[in-house]
Design a protein around this motif. Structure first.
Motif, PDB file in Angstrom:
ATOM      1  N   SER A   6     -49.490  59.394  45.838  1.00  0.00           N
ATOM      2  CA  SER A   6     -50.897  59.273  46.207  1.00  0.00           C
ATOM      3  C   SER A   6     -51.196  60.316  47.273  1.00  0.00           C
ATOM      4  O   SER A   6     -50.509  60.374  48.300  1.00  0.00           O
ATOM      5  CB  SER A   6     -51.203  57.863  46.742  1.00  0.00           C
ATOM      6  OG  SER A   6     -52.590  57.718  46.997  1.00  0.00           O
ATOM      7  N   VAL A   7     -52.188  61.138  47.031  1.00  0.00           N
ATOM      8  CA  VAL A   7     -52.529  62.232  47.945  1.00  0.00           C
ATOM      9  C   VAL A   7     -53.527  61.737  48.983  1.00  0.00           C
ATOM     10  O   VAL A   7     -54.636  61.303  48.646  1.00  0.00           O
ATOM     11  CB  VAL A   7     -53.099  63.429  47.167  1.00  0.00           C
ATOM     12  CG1 VAL A   7     -53.620  64.498  48.131  1.00  0.00           C
ATOM     13  CG2 VAL A   7     -52.030  64.018  46.248  1.00  0.00           C
ATOM     14  N   ASN A   8     -53.121  61.794  50.240  1.00  0.00           N
ATOM     15  CA  ASN A   8     -53.980  61.397  51.345  1.00  0.00           C
ATOM     16  C   ASN A   8     -54.902  62.563  51.708  1.00  0.00           C
ATOM     17  O   ASN A   8     -54.422  63.661  52.023  1.00  0.00           O
ATOM     18  CB  ASN A   8     -53.115  60.992  52.540  1.00  0.00           C
ATOM     19  CG  ASN A   8     -53.920  60.361  53.658  1.00  0.00           C
ATOM     20  OD1 ASN A   8     -54.960  60.874  54.035  1.00  0.00           O
ATOM     21  ND2 ASN A   8     -53.429  59.269  54.209  1.00  0.00           N
ATOM     22  N   LEU A   9     -56.198  62.329  51.673  1.00  0.00           N
ATOM     23  CA  LEU A   9     -57.187  63.387  51.855  1.00  0.00           C
ATOM     24  C   LEU A   9     -57.725  63.484  53.278  1.00  0.00           C
ATOM     25  O   LEU A   9     -58.661  64.243  53.538  1.00  0.00           O
ATOM     26  CB  LEU A   9     -58.356  63.171  50.882  1.00  0.00           C
ATOM     27  CG  LEU A   9     -58.004  63.309  49.398  1.00  0.00           C
ATOM     28  CD1 LEU A   9     -59.164  62.825  48.539  1.00  0.00           C
ATOM     29  CD2 LEU A   9     -57.648  64.752  49.052  1.00  0.00           C
ATOM     30  N   ASN A  10     -57.145  62.757  54.215  1.00  0.00           N
ATOM     31  CA  ASN A  10     -57.670  62.762  55.582  1.00  0.00           C
ATOM     32  C   ASN A  10     -57.677  64.152  56.199  1.00  0.00           C
ATOM     33  O   ASN A  10     -58.633  64.538  56.882  1.00  0.00           O
ATOM     34  CB  ASN A  10     -56.841  61.828  56.466  1.00  0.00           C
ATOM     35  CG  ASN A  10     -57.087  60.363  56.166  1.00  0.00           C
ATOM     36  OD1 ASN A  10     -57.919  60.010  55.349  1.00  0.00           O
ATOM     37  ND2 ASN A  10     -56.332  59.503  56.814  1.00  0.00           N
ATOM     38  N   ALA A  11     -56.582  64.902  56.014  1.00  0.00           N
ATOM     39  CA  ALA A  11     -56.495  66.230  56.646  1.00  0.00           C
ATOM     40  C   ALA A  11     -57.511  67.189  56.039  1.00  0.00           C
ATOM     41  O   ALA A  11     -58.056  68.053  56.743  1.00  0.00           O
ATOM     42  CB  ALA A  11     -55.081  66.779  56.511  1.00  0.00           C
ATOM     43  N   VAL A  12     -57.780  67.054  54.755  1.00  0.00           N
ATOM     44  CA  VAL A  12     -58.822  67.868  54.124  1.00  0.00           C
ATOM     45  C   VAL A  12     -60.172  67.549  54.747  1.00  0.00           C
ATOM     46  O   VAL A  12     -60.956  68.448  55.085  1.00  0.00           O
ATOM     47  CB  VAL A  12     -58.853  67.617  52.601  1.00  0.00           C
ATOM     48  CG1 VAL A  12     -60.029  68.364  51.961  1.00  0.00           C
ATOM     49  CG2 VAL A  12     -57.539  68.035  51.958  1.00  0.00           C
ATOM     50  N   ALA A  13     -60.440  66.257  54.916  1.00  0.00           N
ATOM     51  CA  ALA A  13     -61.710  65.845  55.514  1.00  0.00           C
ATOM     52  C   ALA A  13     -61.829  66.312  56.961  1.00  0.00           C
ATOM     53  O   ALA A  13     -62.911  66.710  57.413  1.00  0.00           O
ATOM     54  CB  ALA A  13     -61.852  64.332  55.433  1.00  0.00           C
ATOM     55  N   MET A  14     -60.724  66.278  57.694  1.00  0.00           N
ATOM     56  CA  MET A  14     -60.757  66.722  59.086  1.00  0.00           C
ATOM     57  C   MET A  14     -61.115  68.202  59.184  1.00  0.00           C
ATOM     58  O   MET A  14     -61.890  68.616  60.058  1.00  0.00           O
ATOM     59  CB  MET A  14     -59.412  66.459  59.756  1.00  0.00           C
ATOM     60  CG  MET A  14     -59.394  66.750  61.249  1.00  0.00           C
ATOM     61  SD  MET A  14     -57.831  66.301  62.021  1.00  0.00           S
ATOM     62  CE  MET A  14     -57.898  64.514  61.909  1.00  0.00           C
ATOM     63  N   LEU A  15     -60.575  69.007  58.268  1.00  0.00           N
ATOM     64  CA  LEU A  15     -60.908  70.431  58.242  1.00  0.00           C
ATOM     65  C   LEU A  15     -62.382  70.618  57.911  1.00  0.00           C
ATOM     66  O   LEU A  15     -63.082  71.415  58.554  1.00  0.00           O
ATOM     67  CB  LEU A  15     -60.019  71.151  57.225  1.00  0.00           C
ATOM     68  CG  LEU A  15     -60.258  72.655  57.050  1.00  0.00           C
ATOM     69  CD1 LEU A  15     -60.039  73.394  58.359  1.00  0.00           C
ATOM     70  CD2 LEU A  15     -59.328  73.209  55.969  1.00  0.00           C
ATOM     71  N   THR A 227     -50.920  68.659  52.731  1.00  0.00           N
ATOM     72  CA  THR A 227     -52.036  69.562  53.011  1.00  0.00           C
ATOM     73  C   THR A 227     -51.542  70.864  53.630  1.00  0.00           C
ATOM     74  O   THR A 227     -52.051  71.952  53.308  1.00  0.00           O
ATOM     75  CB  THR A 227     -53.048  68.879  53.939  1.00  0.00           C
ATOM     76  OG1 THR A 227     -53.458  67.632  53.354  1.00  0.00           O
ATOM     77  CG2 THR A 227     -54.277  69.747  54.148  1.00  0.00           C
ATOM     78  N   ALA A 228     -50.545  70.777  54.504  1.00  0.00           N
ATOM     79  CA  ALA A 228     -49.973  71.989  55.093  1.00  0.00           C
ATOM     80  C   ALA A 228     -49.388  72.893  54.010  1.00  0.00           C
ATOM     81  O   ALA A 228     -49.602  74.111  54.004  1.00  0.00           O
ATOM     82  CB  ALA A 228     -48.902  71.618  56.118  1.00  0.00           C
TER      83      ALA A 228
END
Length: 250
Positions: A6-15, A227-228
């Motif tokens: 499951s891909v956590n999208l929090n870091a994408v949203a933070m960017l 994400t990195a």
């Protein structure tokens, strides 16, 4: 069977939130991840909306329903009344409850099931009555008694907090110790009939050993490391790399 990703999208949203602009698009990156074979998407909508916004939830729900009906939506968060209502409105396949204070930068510990088990029981029952699978964030410290108390809440799964294991990226001997504790916790959960998820600071490098030690691992939720890597390899190839690290033939 390999653990599902499951891909956590929090870091994408933070960017995205660094500017008052709609890119990078959380939905578009989620679509790329699902097209590349991710089993689902994870978000953690915090009260201050510092990464995932409440307005992202119906968009991601629609993405899965309309384009990837076999995928799962996992929403994690502290079980406040506002959060529970958000889950009931969005109807994710899985809710992962975490004990952290909403002001924390990230989740960094599991529930104290001895002290919080009774509090969790009606919350778990409420979410399950809404058709949602419930997973509880748990320390991977080898405490079998705590696992039994987690089972007593009525939860379907625990999610092992793998931060201490991920933090041993430059200390292989310590990593072995942390892995053994995670394995003992997972073994106890499996014996109790609990499903086991895992998440926090998992990488392509440390996932294979975790997958070997936890043969019944159902799902891994990964955001920061994935994400990195996506900045270097692109989202689609990164998802394939992580799927291979989980043991999938990709």
């Amino acid at each position: 069977m390999p653990a599902k990703l499951s891909v956590n999208l929090n870091a994408v949203a933070m960017l995205r939130n660094r500017r008052d602009l709609p890119w990078p698009s959380v939905a578009d990156l989620g679509r790329i991840a699902l097209k590349a074979g991710a089993h689902g998407l994870t978000v953690h909508p915090r009260p201050d909306q510092r990464h995932i916004r409440f307005s992202d939830l119906p968009v991601l729900r629609a993405l899965i329903d309309d384009e990837f009906p076999s995928a799962e939506f996992n929403i994690e968060g502290y079980p406040s009344e506002d959060f529970l209502q958000l889950c009931e409105k969005t109807e994710p396949e899985q809710v992962t409850l975490v004990p952290d204070d909403p002001s924390q930068a990230t989740s960094d510990h599991g529930f104290d099931f001895r002290a919080q088990g009774d509090m969790l029981k009606p919350i778990v029952a409420r979410l399950k009555a809404g058709g949602m699978r419930v997973s509880l964030f748990a320390d991977g410290d080898g405490d079998g008694e705590a696992v039994k108390l987690a089972k007593a809440t009525g939860a379907d799964r625990i999610e092992l907090y793998t931060g201490p294991y991920g933090g041993c990226y430059d200390a292989p001997e310590k990593a072995k110790v942390m892995l053994d504790l995670l394995g003992r916790t997972a073994d106890a959960a499996h014996a109790e009939g609990l499903g086991v998820n895992a998440g926090h600071d998992l990488t392509v490098a440390n996932l294979p050993a975790l997958a070997r030690r936890l043969p019944h691992l159902a799902e891994v939720s990964i955001g920061h490391g994935l994400t990195a890597d996506a900045l270097e390899f692109g989202m689609a190839e990164t998802v394939r790399r992580f799927r291979r690290a989980c043991g999938e033939q990709v």
